[in-house]
Enzyme design. Structure first.
Site, PDB file in Angstrom:
ATOM      1  N   ASP A   1       0.630  -1.504  -0.019  1.00 24.19           N
ATOM      2  CA  ASP A   1      -0.246   0.036   0.129  1.00 24.19           C
ATOM      3  C   ASP A   1       0.371   1.554  -0.243  1.00 24.19           C
ATOM      4  O   ASP A   1       2.026   0.807   0.461  1.00 24.19           O
ATOM      5  CB  ASP A   1      -0.952  -0.278   1.167  1.00 24.19           C
ATOM      6  CG  ASP A   1      -2.085   1.253   0.837  1.00 24.19           C
ATOM      7  OD1 ASP A   1      -2.642   1.504   0.058  1.00 24.19           O
ATOM      8  OD2 ASP A   1      -2.618   1.343   2.411  1.00 24.19           O
TER       9      ASP A   1
ATOM     10  N   LYS B   1     -16.413  17.475  -2.719  1.00 23.69           N
ATOM     11  CA  LYS B   1     -14.723  17.192  -2.676  1.00 23.69           C
ATOM     12  C   LYS B   1     -14.275  15.592  -3.419  1.00 23.69           C
ATOM     13  O   LYS B   1     -14.919  14.584  -2.891  1.00 23.69           O
ATOM     14  CB  LYS B   1     -14.275  17.631  -2.188  1.00 23.69           C
ATOM     15  CG  LYS B   1     -13.899  16.698  -0.849  1.00 23.69           C
ATOM     16  CD  LYS B   1     -12.853  17.893   0.618  1.00 23.69           C
ATOM     17  CE  LYS B   1     -11.882  16.246   1.494  1.00 23.69           C
ATOM     18  NZ  LYS B   1     -13.817  16.111   2.452  1.00 23.69           N
TER      19      LYS B   1
ATOM     20  N   ASP C   1      -3.663  -1.684   5.952  1.00 26.02           N
ATOM     21  CA  ASP C   1      -4.180  -1.802   7.427  1.00 26.02           C
ATOM     22  C   ASP C   1      -4.896  -0.543   7.490  1.00 26.02           C
ATOM     23  O   ASP C   1      -6.184  -0.707   8.260  1.00 26.02           O
ATOM     24  CB  ASP C   1      -3.231  -0.303   7.400  1.00 26.02           C
ATOM     25  CG  ASP C   1      -3.352   1.107   6.703  1.00 26.02           C
ATOM     26  OD1 ASP C   1      -4.598   0.958   5.902  1.00 26.02           O
ATOM     27  OD2 ASP C   1      -2.234   2.356   7.010  1.00 26.02           O
TER      28      ASP C   1
ATOM     29  N   ASP D   1      -8.816  -4.181   3.643  1.00 28.01           N
ATOM     30  CA  ASP D   1      -8.309  -4.521   3.087  1.00 28.01           C
ATOM     31  C   ASP D   1      -7.969  -5.971   3.567  1.00 28.01           C
ATOM     32  O   ASP D   1      -6.752  -6.920   3.164  1.00 28.01           O
ATOM     33  CB  ASP D   1      -6.233  -3.563   4.299  1.00 28.01           C
ATOM     34  CG  ASP D   1      -5.985  -2.537   3.301  1.00 28.01           C
ATOM     35  OD1 ASP D   1      -6.708  -1.992   1.990  1.00 28.01           O
ATOM     36  OD2 ASP D   1      -5.313  -1.057   3.610  1.00 28.01           O
TER      37      ASP D   1
END
Length: 1103
Positions: A436, A581, A805, A809
């Site tokens: 990652d 956003k 993390d 995942d």
């Protein structure tokens, strides 16, 4: 909507259930989860920093749930070419469920129930009898199989059989019974028990999952039966029951909602690991049974509102039950290390049985007739047992367990936590690491460096200076209005919060809570405006959290005061405004207008759109994460709807499809950790491919990969998805790369960057080509795609390590050969992982190093045990049977060598430090590089074993010769003795000779111990003392221990008669030292030639 009478008459009968509590995670559920901010929120809160989550053992459930959901999602996608092995029984059974697709009327018809009156008592009785009570079946304990495995696995069955046979040889076959046989039988039985105990310790683990699951279903609930609401035990409900749900209730079974209140929400954290609640709906919202909102799952909680539902699955048939069953299903596969151990055991047992068969055939066809007095049946049994004892390295299980435990302890000191001893070695075999980006390769310290309003890119510092001068000035210049609007949306559409305890500090010293990106944007907003004031002026009524599917965040707000600045003017608090956003590639196509520098809006022409795209690409190529800010003025009619209603939600999501006003862009930098380039360089030098898997935009991911050293080629040498359509991926020779990374020197380095959506369209042949690349960057990936990447690499025989993390995942961490979680990650990720890096990603170098050291040290252990503990013990038995010589090494002393004198030293080998070149070797190929191969056997038997055996025979028979027992008399003597020598005298001489043979092996093994410490390096390059990086002071206590054991059994007079041992003259302790030194010097010469001529014959056969 639910019937008001029905809803309000539900009794408050159930006590509040115990929740599994988690702190907030930065990952959000990949659906439209919403969170509401208090209308008077000033953006500040006081929290305890680094507060750990409270998680019960059931934390493992989310991993199985998410994996199941992802597999079902993949199987329903027509565009995904699913790996052959991805379909499971659990996937298929859940995938076939259609309760969420059919209408509520059809569901009631299928279950023969009435939505108004529920089931009759007769129906309930019949269904409970047919389907059973609503309880989860306890997993099989398998205690019998496990116990049998501990006792009879490996060499256990052979040891037990040998012990029983020796006891039989003692009595009743022994005439008279030999005390030595009794002692041997007892020792073998003790070794059998000790080995079983160590096997138990190595495999010991506590599974608390089922205990926690049993307490996760409610005690009582309210159902409608025969038209009346009744309170029943949760275990007594059945399919077709009409369940009444209120806030605080825990669902006892899987249900299909038939009526819901507008504000009903459910906490699925026990299954998903995330706290953000999901809505309940009568209509299906997703084709995936596990993701739709019209289905309520057993074990989840109603956090708000009320609902009425039909029970569709209970007990083991519920999703909760299925996952509990999956979680408690024992793993059938073996780790690489277990496979190697079994491979070695099988080889040793095959050779042992062959030799025992030879002994029996020779005895039956020759000795029994020609020399009937030489080997009786009891002696034959003891001889067969001696062959077994000779071949079995009894100290191996103890040495393996000690080696894994010691290595795990060493790794823990390096801030690496191994959750299973058996996975320690797996990391040494890893050929590919998928890492990652955020928080792993980078510092996770986002900073806004650039912003753009209209078409004017500006540095964040310049924008802050302009805003500061504007605040000082009495009037606001028209061309600065755009920065004020950008700061306003950055403050409102933001999930981060300011730590009130640090609000008085300078901007750079303040602390924030929330996702790293939101923290950076909020800090940027504070440099432009007073965030607390802005948040006081606006009342947030609804928020859509950012998630990996939508890639944007929405905040719907209305002015909370009468004087709010918006679009360059003040207005009354009436309209609703949508602030958004997110990723520019998602939101820019949805923008139809753009805000100018003075705050007004104008249409967004094509040339302006192209210019914005160019700025976005430029920032992305500079390793910046780009976020687009936009807004939309909503119609007043929306304010009449309940903000928490389904209708309001649908309207909001329809408004973000288009017509947005682009406010500006911000560019953020998350710098790579300082040590990452050297870490990547080291891993690549070790022959490990390092791929980046990130959700970032493709150009951003590529730039960060270059800065981290994951991509080493020039930009024009980096392939994209188009290269996979060609017959062969582009390649070239890179001399600099070859010089830098010796492990990759034999082939050219190839690089490719592709996005998650591109990846999902690849066929098998294209995946084959993709996996041949040395450097891959997967950009814009979702958790589902991460899992797919791991599966595809594994399908091509790669040993995959996966770092992560977040909660999402967990499936890919679980699927990987070794999942690696960061210590700062979510509990779900940590639970799913096999290894946890407690500090930084750089610790992975140490993890790989010690993963390889485990395998190397186990090879060294076996190489140490075989010469004396196997080969040199075997020949005394065979010469006894084939050549009529006395068994010059007693079976009892064989056991002492295996379980005492050699075992301590074998354990000390586990403390060996890595050799200097351990990270310059390629990863071990489990299909080819075995723990015990012909090279190791050749070295142990053909080199060390022959030297130790010949010298030990020579020492023993030399002593006998000096005492008047000539070798010529013993050779094919079958018990003959010299003239004038009594049987007792001959026995005393042979007992001493046997003890000399034993001493010779013990002493020579000391020197062999120093020789096998290194496989390639010289003793002087890897000394056991003086140099800290190679020091192993445990070797010397191990040598002293073996010396004391030898003295104990040889010099205690009471053992002489019972065990057949004898005192060894002092001179016979020193000659073996000369032999041992010769072995050490010869081995040093072999290593020297192998290093000097790496392609020579000695290098090719080196173990």
């Amino acid at each position: 909507m639910a019937d008001p009478d029905l809803v309000h008459d539900i009794e408050s009968a159930e006590k509040p259930a115990h929740h599994v509590r988690y702190a907030e995670d930065v990952d959000s559920r990949p659906t439209r989860a919403r969170a509401r901010r208090d209308s008077n929120d000033d953006g500040m809160s006081i929290r305890s920093i680094s507060r750990r989550r409270i998680v019960e053992p059931g934390v493992v459930l989310p991993t199985a749930y998410r994996t199941l959901s992802i597999n079902i999602e993949d199987s329903k996608s027509l565009d995904v070419k699913e790996p052959k092995h991805s379909k499971t029984k659990e996937n298929a059974s859940v995938e076939d469920l259609d309760w969420h697709i059919i209408s509520t009327e059809e569901a009631a018809r299928r279950l023969s129930t009435s939505t108004k009156n529920g089931l009759s008592n007769d129906q309930v009785a019949r269904r409970l009898k047919e389907h059973g009570r609503n309880v989860l079946s306890a997993p099989p304990s398998r205690w019998l199989i496990k116990t049998l495995g501990y006792l009879f696995g490996g060499f256990g069955s052979i040891l037990l059989t040998a012990s029983i046979l020796v006891f039989i040889a003692w009595k009743p076959l022994g005439q008279p019974p030999a005390i030595a046989n009794l002692a041997l039988g007892i020792v073998l039985a003790i070794v059998f028990v000790i080995q079983a105990a160590f096997s138990f310790f190595q495999d010991w683990s506590t599974s608390r999952v089922m205990d926690s699951i049993k307490n996760m279903l409610p005690d009582e609930c309210i159902v409608i039966r025969e038209g009346e609401r009744v309170k029943v035990l949760g275990t007594e409900i059945t399919q077709g029951d009409i369940l009444c749900i209120k806030m605080g209730d825990k669902l006892p079974a899987d249900v299909r909602f038939i009526e819901v209140s507008g504000d009903v929400k459910f906490d699925r954290s026990i299954l998903t690991g995330e706290t953000l609640p999901t809505r309940g709906s009568v209509e299906s919202t997703d084709n995936n049974y596990l993701e739709t909102e019209c289905i309520g799952m057993a074990g989840t909680h109603c956090t708000a509102g009320t609902a009425v539902a039909i029970v569709v699955a209970t007990g083991d048939r519920s999703v909760f039950g299925r996952i509990a069953k999956m979680t408690n299903t024992p793993k059938t596969g073996l780790t690489n290390l277990e496979k190697e151990i079994y491979y070695f055991v099988a080889a040793i047992v095959a050779i042992m049985l062959t030799m025992i068969l030879v002994v029996i055939i020779v005895w039956a066809s020759w000795l029994r007739h020609s020399h009937p007095g030489w080997i009786s049946v009891p002696v034959l049994i003891v001889d067969c047992v001696s062959v077994a004892v000779a071949f079995i390295p009894e100290g191996l299980p103890i040495a393996v367990t000690a080696s894994l435990t010691i290595t795990a302890s060493i790794m823990k000191k390096n801030k690496i936590l191994c959750k299973s001893l058996k996975t320690v070695e797996t990391l040494g075999s890893v050929s590919t690491i998928c890492s990652d980006k955020t928080g792993t390769l980078t510092k996770n310290q986002m900073t806004v460096t650039d912003c753009m309003v209209h078409q004017a890119p500006t540095s964040a510092s310049d924008a802050a200076a302009i805003a500061q001068s504007t605040r000082i000035s009495a009037t606001r210049p028209a061309n600065t209005e755009g920065f004020a609007e950008l700061g306003q949306i950055s403050a409102i559409c933001n999930a981060a919060e300011i730590d009130a305890a640090t609000a008085h500090l300078a901007l750079e010293d303040r602390k924030y809570f929330g996702d790293a990106t939101d923290q950076a944007v909020l800090r940027f907003a504070e440099s432009l405006n007073d965030v607390a004031q802005i948040r006081t002026q606006w009342k947030v009524i609804n928020t859509v959290a950012f998630n990996s599917k939508n890639k944007f965040m929405i905040t719907v707000a209305r002015p909370a005061t009468g004087n709010v600045h918006f679009k360059g003017e003040d207005f009354e608090p009436s309209p609703l405004v949508l602030f958004i956003k997110g990723a520019p590639d998602i939101l820019l196509p949805r923008c139809s207008s753009i805000m100018t520098s003075n705050g007004s809006a104008q249409s967004l022409p094509t040339n302006t759109r192209t210019a914005i795209e160019a700025v976005k690409d430029k920032w992305s190529s500079e390793a910046k994460r780009v976020i687009l800010m936009a807004r939309k003025h909503l119609s007043p009619e929306l304010s009449k709807l309940d903000p928490q209603s389904r209708e309001f939600e649908n309207m909001i999501m329809s408004h973000v499809v288009g017509g947005l006003e682009l406010v500006g862009l911000v560019g953020l930098v998350d710098p790579p950790r300082d040590e990452i380039p050297s870490v990547i360089r080291t891993l690549r030098g070790a022959g490990i491919k390092v791929h980046m898997v990130t959700g970032d935009f493709q150009l951003t991911a590529e730039a960060i990969a270059v800065s981290c050293g994951i991509i080493t080629n020039r930009k024009d040498r980096i392939d994209n998805i188009d290269a996979l359509s060609r017959q062969e991926p582009s390649s070239f020779n890179l001399s600099e790369e070859r010089a830098r990374y010796p492990a990759l020197a034999e082939k050219a380095v190839r690089s490719i960057v592709l996005s998650g959506p591109d990846m999902m369209d690849l066929d098998e042949e294209q995946w084959d080509r993709l996996c041949q690349y040395d450097e891959i960057v997967f950009a814009r990936t979702t958790p589902e795609q991460k899992l797919r990447i791991v599966k595809e690499l594994q399908a091509r025989k790669e040993i995959v390590g996966m770092t992560g993390d977040g909660v999402n995942d967990a499936p890919s961490l679980k699927q990987a050969d070794i999942g690696i979680a960061m210590g700062s990650g979510s509990d779900i990720a940590i639970e799913a992982a096999d290894m946890v890096l407690l500090e930084s990603f750089s610790a992975i170098v140490e993890a790989v190093k010690y993963g390889r050291v485990v395998f190397d040290n186990l090879k060294k252990t076996i190489c140490y045990l075989l010469p004396a503990g196997s080969f040199s013990e075997f020949w005394p038995v065979m010469t006894n049977v084939l050549f009529g010589l006395p068994q010059i090494l007693s079976s009892f002393l064989m056991i002492i060598i295996c379980c005492f004198t050699d075992c301590a030293a074998a354990t000390a080998i586990a403390y060996e430090k890595p050799e200097a070149d351990v990270l310059l070797q390629r990863p071990r190929n489990p299909a080819k590089d075995h723990l015990v191969d012909w090279k190791l056997v050749l070295h142990s038997y053909g080199f060390i074993g022959v030297l130790e055996t010949v010298s030990s025979f020579a020492m023993a028979y030399w002593y006998a010769e000096r005492k008047g027992l000539s070798f010529s008399v013993l050779w094919f003597g079958f018990g003959a003795s010299p003239d004038g020598m009594t049987t007792d005298e001959m026995t005393g001489i042979l007992n001493t000779a046997s003890s000399i043979y034993f001493v010779n092996l013990v002493v020579m093994q000391w020197f062999n111990l120093f020789g096998i410490r290194t496989r390639r390096l010289s003793f002087f390059q890897h000394p056991p003392v003086f140099r800290k990086s190679t020091r192993n002071l445990y070797l010397f206590p191990a040598i002293v221990f073996s010396l004391l054991i030898a003295i104990f059994f040889l010099y205690v007079p009471k053992f002489h008669v019972v065990l057949g041992t004898a005192t060894v003259p002092v001179g016979y302790w020193f000659l073996p030292m000369a032999f041992g030194m010769a072995i050490l010097l010869l081995d040093e010469g072999r290593k020297f030639v192998a290093r000097r001529s790496p392609k020579g014959i000695l290098a090719k056969i080196a173990w």
